[in-house]
Write a protein that holds these residues in place. Structure first.
Motif, PDB file in Angstrom:
ATOM      1  N   PHE A 168      -6.058   6.269  11.681  1.00 49.18           N
ATOM      2  CA  PHE A 168      -4.853   6.511  10.884  1.00 49.18           C
ATOM      3  C   PHE A 168      -3.588   6.402  11.720  1.00 49.18           C
ATOM      4  O   PHE A 168      -2.489   6.238  11.168  1.00 49.18           O
ATOM      5  CB  PHE A 168      -4.918   7.903  10.243  1.00 49.18           C
ATOM      6  CG  PHE A 168      -6.206   8.166   9.528  1.00 49.18           C
ATOM      7  CD1 PHE A 168      -6.605   7.364   8.467  1.00 49.18           C
ATOM      8  CD2 PHE A 168      -7.029   9.207   9.905  1.00 49.18           C
ATOM      9  CE1 PHE A 168      -7.803   7.600   7.804  1.00 49.18           C
ATOM     10  CE2 PHE A 168      -8.224   9.460   9.255  1.00 49.18           C
ATOM     11  CZ  PHE A 168      -8.610   8.648   8.203  1.00 49.18           C
TER      12      PHE A 168
ATOM     13  N   TRP B  82      -3.234   0.532   9.826  1.00 48.93           N
ATOM     14  CA  TRP B  82      -3.247   1.527   8.748  1.00 48.93           C
ATOM     15  C   TRP B  82      -1.818   1.833   8.277  1.00 48.93           C
ATOM     16  O   TRP B  82      -1.573   1.993   7.081  1.00 48.93           O
ATOM     17  CB  TRP B  82      -3.937   2.794   9.230  1.00 48.93           C
ATOM     18  CG  TRP B  82      -4.188   3.803   8.139  1.00 48.93           C
ATOM     19  CD1 TRP B  82      -3.371   4.831   7.780  1.00 48.93           C
ATOM     20  CD2 TRP B  82      -5.306   3.856   7.270  1.00 48.93           C
ATOM     21  NE1 TRP B  82      -3.907   5.534   6.744  1.00 48.93           N
ATOM     22  CE2 TRP B  82      -5.119   4.955   6.406  1.00 48.93           C
ATOM     23  CE3 TRP B  82      -6.467   3.101   7.129  1.00 48.93           C
ATOM     24  CZ2 TRP B  82      -6.030   5.313   5.421  1.00 48.93           C
ATOM     25  CZ3 TRP B  82      -7.383   3.456   6.151  1.00 48.93           C
ATOM     26  CH2 TRP B  82      -7.156   4.543   5.310  1.00 48.93           C
TER      27      TRP B  82
ATOM     28  N   LEU C  11      -1.912   1.974   0.425  1.00 49.16           N
ATOM     29  CA  LEU C  11      -2.537   3.217   0.863  1.00 49.16           C
ATOM     30  C   LEU C  11      -1.708   4.441   0.505  1.00 49.16           C
ATOM     31  O   LEU C  11      -2.217   5.569   0.552  1.00 49.16           O
ATOM     32  CB  LEU C  11      -2.787   3.180   2.375  1.00 49.16           C
ATOM     33  CG  LEU C  11      -3.868   2.198   2.834  1.00 49.16           C
ATOM     34  CD1 LEU C  11      -3.977   2.184   4.343  1.00 49.16           C
ATOM     35  CD2 LEU C  11      -5.225   2.545   2.221  1.00 49.16           C
TER      36      LEU C  11
ATOM     37  N   GLY D 202      -9.754   1.810   2.117  1.00 46.07           N
ATOM     38  CA  GLY D 202      -9.779   0.841   3.215  1.00 46.07           C
ATOM     39  C   GLY D 202     -11.156   0.821   3.852  1.00 46.07           C
ATOM     40  O   GLY D 202     -11.750   1.885   4.102  1.00 46.07           O
TER      41      GLY D 202
ATOM     42  N   ASN E 176     -11.094   5.936   4.875  1.00 44.60           N
ATOM     43  CA  ASN E 176     -10.339   7.069   4.317  1.00 44.60           C
ATOM     44  C   ASN E 176     -10.974   8.403   4.670  1.00 44.60           C
ATOM     45  O   ASN E 176     -10.291   9.429   4.685  1.00 44.60           O
ATOM     46  CB  ASN E 176     -10.250   6.945   2.794  1.00 44.60           C
ATOM     47  CG  ASN E 176      -9.538   5.683   2.349  1.00 44.60           C
ATOM     48  OD1 ASN E 176      -9.972   4.580   2.638  1.00 44.60           O
ATOM     49  ND2 ASN E 176      -8.427   5.847   1.636  1.00 44.60           N
TER      50      ASN E 176
END
Length: 577
Positions: A350, A355, A367, A374, A401
């Motif tokens: 993350f 991301w 997102l 993802g 995730n």
């Protein structure tokens, strides 16, 4: 020493004659099953004619066959016989048990043969299909996934039963713990079925054993149905054993019809893949022409067409639907939003730029929206057998995730495909990637899954070096342009080894746009020489993942930490440089 095994001047004690006899007479009587029956040892009040009649009938058959008129009287007789067993002296108990065991052994053979005749059910087919099967030639019948399944209506099915369910769950745990093969496990089920049949025929006064024997599964299909295990929902594709082209089962079978439209023949098709369809010479535009199906013997000695190589694929959309139905799964996929990490610290995916860039993609939130997913793709090959050098590939996805401590658990891994062996494809796996790419395109556009609008994207390709090259569309690490991140060239030494030195130089970074363009040029090459020239010059090869509009194959592929760090791939490269 047991009296029956005591030798007196070379003689053996015969149960039938009740005296010492010669060896030839002893073995002849034993083979003829003329040993003293179970009833004769305990029923002394019966007449000699009745005893002779009982001696010629097996133990299980004497208890199963009873007339309907005097059934109650017969049952009371049997109960009295077993009561006499308990009242017998201790000196008679040991030979009685030995004789009873031998009698049960002889009866189990007959019952197992009867059980095989009852459970052997031919494949379900209509009248029309049965007439077609008679007209098929040696290799004209087509394999069906229901061929080895037992008809639940004819076998009585598997009704819910507490003892049966408990026993089947124990067997399932044993199979999983010791990795028992399906064929061996099915043999264990048949042994239990025969055992319960013998016990239910012997101790007929126990209805529970009769119920277990009637409903205990004898096949793997009925076993899964009894414990409510979902069946195999993988889609089977036929793979060419020569060029690894992938076909559906309908495409691999050719049907011939008569004037009335009735199917009269089914034959295997051949691979129609052409390596260079734009080759200037016609003789190099030939098809592969490899036969896709083979003839195998099924039940009732029928021959069927079965794929020589079979690729199993499970829809990514089905897997997502199963995961979203689990309690608390949706909440776990949103926990990453509550993370507090300091700037400049990379603790998880993350915190990476990929991301962060996909929070909003091309001006539209991705997102940032709740419920979007993802994925990370991993492809690897393994050796299924200990002493055989065969390789079977697996394609699986991890949902990024999820928190890091839950992301790679077995229950959260999505297996999408099993690539058949016995050897790895040499250059690419595009035929196996096509179904996955199709599902990823639909997920990128958005789908309604169980009442929830879901979007998904492939954000990473993490594999070892050979798998990353075949999946992403790069040349191997031993090539001149062996790096998948830059355009540095690796020359050869005098002993024909790759020289990885020269790390002080600056190398131009690969561009995804140029890489995909060179890969398409290599795909459209007219012959093998021009294709090898383009691939060797730019280090680019076509991959189905390049068809995803958002996927940057150069930026989003990585060598997984297990191979790169734990197995020392980076260390070996630095040492050789």
């Amino acid at each position: 020493m047991d009296q029956r095994r005591k030798r007196t001047w070379g003689l053996l004690f015969c149960d039938h004659c009740e005296e010492y006899v010669s060896k030839s007479t002893f073995y002849r009587h034993r083979e003829m099953n003329m040993s003293r029956p179970f009833a004769k040892r305990f029923v002394e009040s019966s007449s000699e004619d009745e005893q002779q009649q009982n001696m010629s009938r097996p133990f299980a058959k004497r208890f199963v066959e009873s007339s309907s008129e005097d059934e109650q009287q017969h049952q009371q007789q049997k109960m009295r016989r077993f009561q006499r067993i308990e009242e017998s002296s201790e000196d008679e108990q040991q030979p009685q048990q030995h004789k009873m065991t031998r009698s049960l052994h002889s009866s189990s053979t007959e019952i197992s043969s009867q059980d095989e005749q009852v459970t052997r059910i031919p494949p379900c087919s209509s009248t029309e299909n049965s007439s077609e099967d008679e007209q098929f030639s040696e290799d004209q019948e087509v394999w069906s996934e229901n061929e080895d399944r037992e008809n639940p209506e004819e076998t009585g099915g598997c009704e819910p039963h507490a003892i049966i369910t408990f026993l089947l769950l124990l067997l399932a745990k044993w199979k999983s713990f010791f990795t028992v093969s399906d064929r061996a496990f099915e043999s264990v089920l048949k042994i239990f079925r025969i055992l319960f049949n013998v016990l239910s025929s012997t101790f007929i006064f126990t209805p529970a054993l009769q119920n277990i024997a009637a409903h205990f599964p004898a096949t793997l299909y009925m076993f899964k149905k009894a414990i409510s295990v979902n069946g195999n929902d993988f889609t089977s594709f036929v793979v060419c054993p020569k060029c690894h082209s992938v076909y559906t089962l309908d495409e691999a079978v050719m049907l011939k019809h008569d004037a009335s439209g009735k199917v009269i023949q089914k034959k295997s098709t051949k691979c129609c893949h052409i390596s260079f369809p734009r080759h200037p010479q016609k003789r190099f535009r030939k098809k592969c022409d490899t036969v896709l199906m083979k003839s195998v013997i099924g039940k009732d000695e029928k021959e069927f067409l079965y794929p020589k190589r079979k690729f199993c694929y499970r829809s990514l959309i089905k897997s997502i639907s199963d995961l979203l139905k689990r309690p608390g799964f949706k909440e776990s996929c949103e926990k990453w939003r509550q993370r507090n990490v300091k700037e400049g610290i990379y603790a998880d995916i993350f915190d990476g730029q990929v991301w962060k860039n996909f929070q909003v993609y091309e001006g539209k939130p991705f997102l940032q929206e709740v419920g979007n997913l993802g994925f990370m793709l991993n492809v690897d090959w393994f050796q299924p057998y200990k002493y055989v050098n065969d390789s079977v590939g697996v394609m699986y996805l991890a949902l990024m995730n999820l928190p890091r401590e839950e992301r790679f658990k077995k229950d959260n891994i999505i297996v999408v495909g099993v690539i058949p062996g016995p050897h790895e494809p040499k250059e690419h796996i595009n035929g196996f990637l096509e179904p996955l790419v199709s599902d990823l395109k639909h997920l990128w556009a958005g789908l309604d899954i169980d009442g929830q609008f879901v979007r998904g994207a492939l954000l990473s390709l993490a594999s070892d070096i050979p798998a990353a090259r075949k999946t992403g569309g790069f040349l191997g690490h031993m090539a001149n342009m062996g790096c998948s991140k830059c355009l540095k060239k690796f020359p050869r030494t005098e002993d024909n080894k790759v020289d990885y030195s020269g790390f002080d130089d600056t190398w131009p970074v690969r561009s995804n746009t140029d890489h995909c363009r060179y890969a398409r040029d290599a795909k459209r090459a007219k012959n093998k020489a021009s294709k090898s020239k383009i691939e060797g010059k730019y280090g680019a090869r076509y991959s189905c993942l390049q068809e995803l509009p958002y996927f940057d194959v150069v930026r989003m592929h990585v060598i997984d930490p297990m191979h790169n760090l734990l197995e020392g791939t980076a260390k070996r490269v630095m040492q050789e440089s």
